[in-house]
Design a protein around this motif. Structure first.
Motif, mmCIF file in Angstrom:
data_model
loop_
_atom_site.group_PDB
_atom_site.id
_atom_site.type_symbol
_atom_site.label_atom_id
_atom_site.label_comp_id
_atom_site.label_asym_id
_atom_site.label_seq_id
_atom_site.Cartn_x
_atom_site.Cartn_y
_atom_site.Cartn_z
ATOM 1 N N ASP A 163 0.860 -1.187 0.000
ATOM 2 C CA ASP A 163 0.000 0.000 0.000
ATOM 3 C C ASP A 163 0.893 1.233 0.000
ATOM 4 O OD1 ASP A 163 -1.745 2.086 0.431
ATOM 5 O OD2 ASP A 163 -2.738 1.200 2.176
ATOM 6 N N PRO A 164 0.989 1.948 -1.113
ATOM 7 C CA PRO A 164 1.853 3.136 -1.188
ATOM 8 C C PRO A 164 1.466 4.224 -0.193
ATOM 9 C CG PRO A 164 1.190 2.428 -3.383
ATOM 10 C CD PRO A 164 0.355 1.656 -2.413
ATOM 11 N N GLU A 165 0.232 4.165 0.349
ATOM 12 C CA GLU A 165 -0.210 5.167 1.322
ATOM 13 C C GLU A 165 0.000 4.716 2.763
ATOM 14 O OE1 GLU A 165 -1.455 8.384 0.968
ATOM 15 O OE2 GLU A 165 -0.643 8.120 -1.052
ATOM 16 N N MET A 166 0.664 3.597 2.942
ATOM 17 C CA MET A 166 0.942 3.084 4.289
ATOM 18 C C MET A 166 2.421 3.257 4.614
ATOM 19 S SD MET A 166 0.501 -0.802 5.764
ATOM 20 C CE MET A 166 -1.229 -0.716 6.235
ATOM 21 N N LEU A 210 5.337 16.156 6.847
ATOM 22 C CA LEU A 210 4.171 15.289 6.697
ATOM 23 C C LEU A 210 3.913 14.601 8.036
ATOM 24 C CD1 LEU A 210 2.047 13.922 4.814
ATOM 25 C CD2 LEU A 210 3.738 12.091 4.495
ATOM 26 N N VAL A 211 2.691 14.735 8.530
ATOM 27 C CA VAL A 211 2.346 14.204 9.857
ATOM 28 C C VAL A 211 1.147 13.269 9.727
ATOM 29 C CG1 VAL A 211 1.569 14.800 12.191
ATOM 30 C CG2 VAL A 211 3.232 16.266 11.009
ATOM 31 N N LEU A 212 1.255 12.091 10.343
ATOM 32 C CA LEU A 212 0.132 11.167 10.431
ATOM 33 C C LEU A 212 -0.602 11.471 11.731
ATOM 34 C CD1 LEU A 212 -1.507 8.730 9.478
ATOM 35 C CD2 LEU A 212 0.172 7.249 10.626
ATOM 36 N N VAL A 213 -1.857 11.884 11.622
ATOM 37 C CA VAL A 213 -2.628 12.302 12.792
ATOM 38 C C VAL A 213 -2.999 11.086 13.639
ATOM 39 C CG1 VAL A 213 -4.693 13.509 13.603
ATOM 40 C CG2 VAL A 213 -3.540 14.252 11.496
ATOM 41 N N GLU A 214 -2.744 11.188 14.947
ATOM 42 C CA GLU A 214 -3.090 10.105 15.879
ATOM 43 C C GLU A 214 -4.324 10.426 16.706
ATOM 44 O OE1 GLU A 214 0.487 9.603 18.132
ATOM 45 O OE2 GLU A 214 1.429 8.333 16.614
ATOM 46 N N GLY A 215 -4.558 11.705 16.979
ATOM 47 C CA GLY A 215 -5.705 12.100 17.798
ATOM 48 C C GLY A 215 -5.435 13.406 18.495
ATOM 49 N N GLN A 244 -8.717 14.104 10.970
ATOM 50 C CA GLN A 244 -9.164 12.977 11.784
ATOM 51 C C GLN A 244 -8.000 12.000 11.964
ATOM 52 O OE1 GLN A 244 -12.260 12.961 13.110
ATOM 53 N NE2 GLN A 244 -12.544 14.952 12.088
ATOM 54 N N PRO A 245 -8.040 11.166 13.014
ATOM 55 C CA PRO A 245 -6.995 10.142 13.171
ATOM 56 C C PRO A 245 -6.883 9.295 11.903
ATOM 57 C CG PRO A 245 -8.312 10.267 15.168
ATOM 58 C CD PRO A 245 -8.992 11.155 14.156
ATOM 59 N N GLY A 246 -5.668 9.126 11.422
ATOM 60 C CA GLY A 246 -5.434 8.381 10.189
ATOM 61 C C GLY A 246 -5.235 9.263 8.976
ATOM 62 N N ASP A 247 -5.496 10.569 9.130
ATOM 63 C CA ASP A 247 -5.261 11.505 8.033
ATOM 64 C C ASP A 247 -3.784 11.893 7.977
ATOM 65 O OD1 ASP A 247 -7.896 11.565 7.277
ATOM 66 O OD2 ASP A 247 -8.363 13.464 8.269
ATOM 67 N N TYR A 248 -3.309 12.176 6.770
ATOM 68 C CA TYR A 248 -2.008 12.818 6.587
ATOM 69 C C TYR A 248 -2.244 14.314 6.447
ATOM 70 C CZ TYR A 248 0.249 8.306 5.597
ATOM 71 O OH TYR A 248 0.748 7.030 5.682
ATOM 72 N N ARG A 305 -4.820 19.059 4.459
ATOM 73 C CA ARG A 305 -4.865 17.600 4.476
ATOM 74 C C ARG A 305 -4.343 17.110 3.132
ATOM 75 N NH1 ARG A 305 -10.475 14.524 5.638
ATOM 76 N NH2 ARG A 305 -10.932 15.225 3.496
ATOM 77 N N THR A 306 -3.605 15.994 3.147
ATOM 78 C CA THR A 306 -2.956 15.529 1.927
ATOM 79 C C THR A 306 -2.911 14.009 1.885
ATOM 80 O OG1 THR A 306 -0.945 15.749 0.577
ATOM 81 C CG2 THR A 306 -0.651 15.631 2.960
ATOM 82 N N THR A 307 -2.171 13.472 0.964
ATOM 83 C CA THR A 307 -1.884 12.044 0.900
ATOM 84 C C THR A 307 -0.377 11.878 0.945
ATOM 85 O OG1 THR A 307 -1.733 11.995 -1.511
ATOM 86 C CG2 THR A 307 -3.925 11.642 -0.536
ATOM 87 N N LEU A 308 0.057 10.676 1.204
ATOM 88 C CA LEU A 308 1.493 10.436 1.259
ATOM 89 C C LEU A 308 2.122 10.715 -0.103
ATOM 90 C CD1 LEU A 308 3.123 7.477 3.174
ATOM 91 C CD2 LEU A 308 4.147 8.398 1.112
ATOM 92 N N LYS A 309 1.441 10.270 -1.155
ATOM 93 C CA LYS A 309 1.957 10.468 -2.510
ATOM 94 C C LYS A 309 2.061 11.948 -2.865
ATOM 95 C CE LYS A 309 0.882 9.455 -7.362
ATOM 96 N NZ LYS A 309 -0.087 8.807 -8.288
ATOM 97 N N ASP A 310 0.993 12.725 -2.575
ATOM 98 C CA ASP A 310 0.978 14.140 -2.952
ATOM 99 C C ASP A 310 1.898 14.991 -2.086
ATOM 100 O OD1 ASP A 310 -0.871 13.691 -4.975
ATOM 101 O OD2 ASP A 310 -2.580 13.936 -3.621
ATOM 102 N N SER A 311 2.255 14.501 -0.910
ATOM 103 C CA SER A 311 3.059 15.310 0.018
ATOM 104 C C SER A 311 4.490 15.497 -0.454
ATOM 105 C CB SER A 311 3.066 14.660 1.403
ATOM 106 O OG SER A 311 3.778 13.428 1.364
ATOM 107 N N SER A 312 4.971 14.596 -1.308
ATOM 108 C CA SER A 312 6.380 14.645 -1.707
ATOM 109 C C SER A 312 6.746 15.950 -2.409
ATOM 110 C CB SER A 312 6.710 13.453 -2.622
ATOM 111 O OG SER A 312 5.880 13.459 -3.767
ATOM 112 N N ALA A 313 5.758 16.623 -2.991
ATOM 113 C CA ALA A 313 6.031 17.885 -3.682
ATOM 114 C C ALA A 313 6.242 19.039 -2.705
ATOM 115 C CB ALA A 313 4.872 18.224 -4.629
ATOM 116 N N TYR A 314 5.881 18.840 -1.429
ATOM 117 C CA TYR A 314 5.928 19.936 -0.452
ATOM 118 C C TYR A 314 6.983 19.719 0.634
ATOM 119 C CZ TYR A 314 1.399 21.055 -2.544
ATOM 120 O OH TYR A 314 0.396 21.364 -3.426
ATOM 121 N N CYS A 315 7.371 18.476 0.861
ATOM 122 C CA CYS A 315 8.303 18.178 1.959
ATOM 123 C C CYS A 315 9.738 18.010 1.466
ATOM 124 C CB CYS A 315 7.859 16.891 2.663
ATOM 125 S SG CYS A 315 6.249 17.010 3.438
#
Length: 582
Positions: A347-350, A504-509, A548-552, A572-582
């Motif tokens: 899963d490229p988003e994991m 890029l941050v993975l939201v936990e809560g 929400q928890p689980g969002d990038y 809010r973003t995805t792991l794939k789309d974040s590479s252009a900003y980080c």
């Protein structure tokens, strides 16, 4: 029946490496009750069941039966084919409620999920209310004396609860699982009569039978280590339904035999799960919506799946330059680089992490894969333990300070921006003040982002038999405080480099300290705190959303400490789309 009866069960109940070792202690006989006691009909029925169970147990397999059966081909225990002294019905949980407490490392978190998976399949229910539990299981740690003392203290707290339940129709059963059960074995049963069962790290499949024995009023234990148990066919049950991440055990045990470490004695020799079973588990976690998995093992990057014959060639393991092993080099099998590559493709988003590695097992192909693959976190745990080559030799770590520092430089060149963490022990056997100062200087030279530092605690290891624990406790604690102070100073400097960057941050809560803030972790596994506000969705700029928890999410870092980053959220973003900003 003799008060201490040893029953060794073979024949269709596991290979020699998994054969059950039971310690059975009879309860107080009914005849020992005061003459004025008048058992209720329910009590009489219960005693009848126990008497029947005990009589069947007495006619069970003997030691000679075990010897005769030891060489026969064996299979895993099966509920449909129980040992002769237990019926299928007695193995069932009958909706009894289990309360699980976990202490120690991430492996114990995963062990808890495995134990619960076994019990759930047998018909037990899970409860988070201690007062309503029929069974309390403590998954324990033995890495330091303090960890074991925590369990002894917890047992004292549970004693009143068990005493109260003794007067009820359904007695409370208490079990000790994991490394402490493996290390101390019958000492626990002798010291705490309230403990009903012991199960070592390789005996969780046996929990239904152990609990069935305990229901007869006797103590039971299985603490034999296995040469092949990996629980590959047991799908762990997530203990936190709202979790965004999960641990996936890929191997068990350790062959390194570092002189200070109890792990080889409590978890046994290294053995790895088949790659196919790991990928199946990761796929199921992805389907459940989890966004991060951490591959677990005591020496996770020495993974070696030898289950597929076509890959068992004569190619030796590639080690980090300047490193050696305490054992004969391993050959063949599917190695960690292959597994990491395959897991990252599920899963490229994991996000993918792994812990705990050994510095010796970082060949160039592992570093190159981490650098190339976007969803493999650019964070490496590199346990040093000491900055002194003399102490490292006494620890049997297989490298010098110079080789370790060279590896650090090589990793940073191979993976720009990598986040590094480490373990350190203060006051190991024979450590001088000069040795300690070399560790201080290593902390300053490397500038780790995260660290785990402890005073040395003597365990029954190689050091226990061959070295002298000669550093006074007050000196250990003073050196530990100095290491912690230096680590925090240098980590703060290292983390300051993040200020002004977009992470890029993975939201936990929600943050534990503020209901108006959210928290998550960045690629380097550092905690990031940011306000819980509406934001843009990068894939739909017309919509305002709350994370929400689980969002990038993308967070711009504005301040930092030695352990935490703070900033404001951008979108809010995805792991794939974040590479252009980080």
């Amino acid at each position: 029946m003799h008060p201490l009866q040893c029953v060794l069960q073979a024949q269709k109940w596991g290979p020699l490496a998994s054969v059950s070792w039971l310690l059975l202690r009879t309860c107080r006989a009914l005849s020992n009750l005061p003459s004025t006691a008048c058992p209720s009909p329910e009590k009489q029925q219960e005693d009848g069941v126990r008497k029947d169970f005990s009589s069947r147990l007495a006619t069970g397999p003997t030691f000679q039966h075990f010897l005769r059966s030891a060489s026969a081909p064996q299979e895993k225990p099966d509920m449909e084919d129980p040992p002769p002294y237990v019926t299928v019905e007695e193995l069932l949980g009958r909706q009894r409620k289990v309360y699980l407490e976990t202490y120690g490392c991430q492996m114990n978190v995963n062990d808890t999920e495995i134990a619960w998976s076994v019990l759930q399949k047998s018909g037990y229910l899970r409860t988070r209310n201690l007062q309503e539990a029929d069974v309390i299981l403590l998954v324990t740690c033995s890495i330091r004396e303090k960890a074991e003392q925590t369990i002894w203290n917890r047992l004292q707290q549970l004693k009143a609860l068990k005493t109260k339940r003794l007067r009820s129709r359904v007695p409370l059963r208490i079990g000790i699982l994991g490394c402490m059960a493996e290390r101390l074995k019958e000492e626990i049963l002798n010291r705490e009569k309230m403990v009903d069962i012991l199960a070592g790290p390789d005996a969780y499949r046996d929990l239904p039978r152990l609990l069935a024995v305990a229901e007869s009023g006797q103590q039971a234990a299985n603490v034999l280590l296995s040469l092949d148990e990996t629980y590959a066919d047991v799908m762990p049950v997530q203990t936190s339904p709202s979790a965004t991440s999960a641990f996936v055990s890929i191997m068990r045990g350790c062959d390194n035999m570092c002189s200070y470490c109890i792990v080889p004695f409590t978890r046994g020799r290294e053995r790895s799960r088949p790659v196919a079973s790991i990928l199946e588990e990761v796929r199921k976690l992805s389907e459940q919506g989890l966004k991060e998995v951490t591959l677990l093992g005591q020496n996770v990057n020495s993974f070696q799946d030898s289950s597929e014959v076509q890959f068992n060639n004569a190619v030796s393991t590639n080690l980090s330059r300047g490193f050696s092993t305490n054992y004969k080099p391993k050959k063949g099998g599917l190695r960690f680089t292959y597994l990491l590559d395959q897991v990252s493709r599920v899963d490229p988003e994991m996000r993918i992490r792994f812990t705990s590695p050994h510095p010796k097992d970082f060949p160039d192909e592992v570093l190159q894969l981490i650098h190339e693959r976007d969803n493999i976190c650019k964070q490496i745990h590199l346990p040093a333990q000491s900055g002194s080559s003399r102490v490292l030799e006494a620890m049997r770590r297989g490298y010098s300070r110079e080789a370790y520092v060279e590896l650090i430089h090589h990793i940073r060149e191979s993976i720009p921006g990598v986040s590094l963490s480490s373990d350190f022990i203060a006051g190991f056997c024979g450590e001088t003040e000069e040795d300690h100062l070399q560790t201080v200087s290593l902390l300053r030279e490397v500038q780790y982002n995260m660290g785990f530092l402890f005073a040395y605690s003597m365990r029954q290891t190689r050091a226990y038999h061959r070295l002298k624990d000669d550093v006074p406790e007050e000196v250990k604690l003073r050196r530990l405080e100095e290491l912690i102070t230096v680590f925090r100073e240098e980590a703060t400097k290292a983390n300051m480099a993040s200020v002004g960057s977009t992470q890029l941050v993975l939201v936990e809560g929600h943050s534990k300290r503020s209901a108006t803030d959210l928290c998550g972790r960045n690629d380097g596994n550092l905690k990031v705190i940011f306000p819980d506000v509406e934001m843009e969705d990068i894939n739909n700029s017309d919509v305002r959303v709350r994370a929400q928890p689980g969002d990038y999410v993308l967070v711009k870092i504005t301040s930092t400490s030695s352990q935490t980053l703070k900033g404001h959220v951008l979108c809010r973003t995805t792991l794939k789309d974040s590479s252009a900003y980080c």
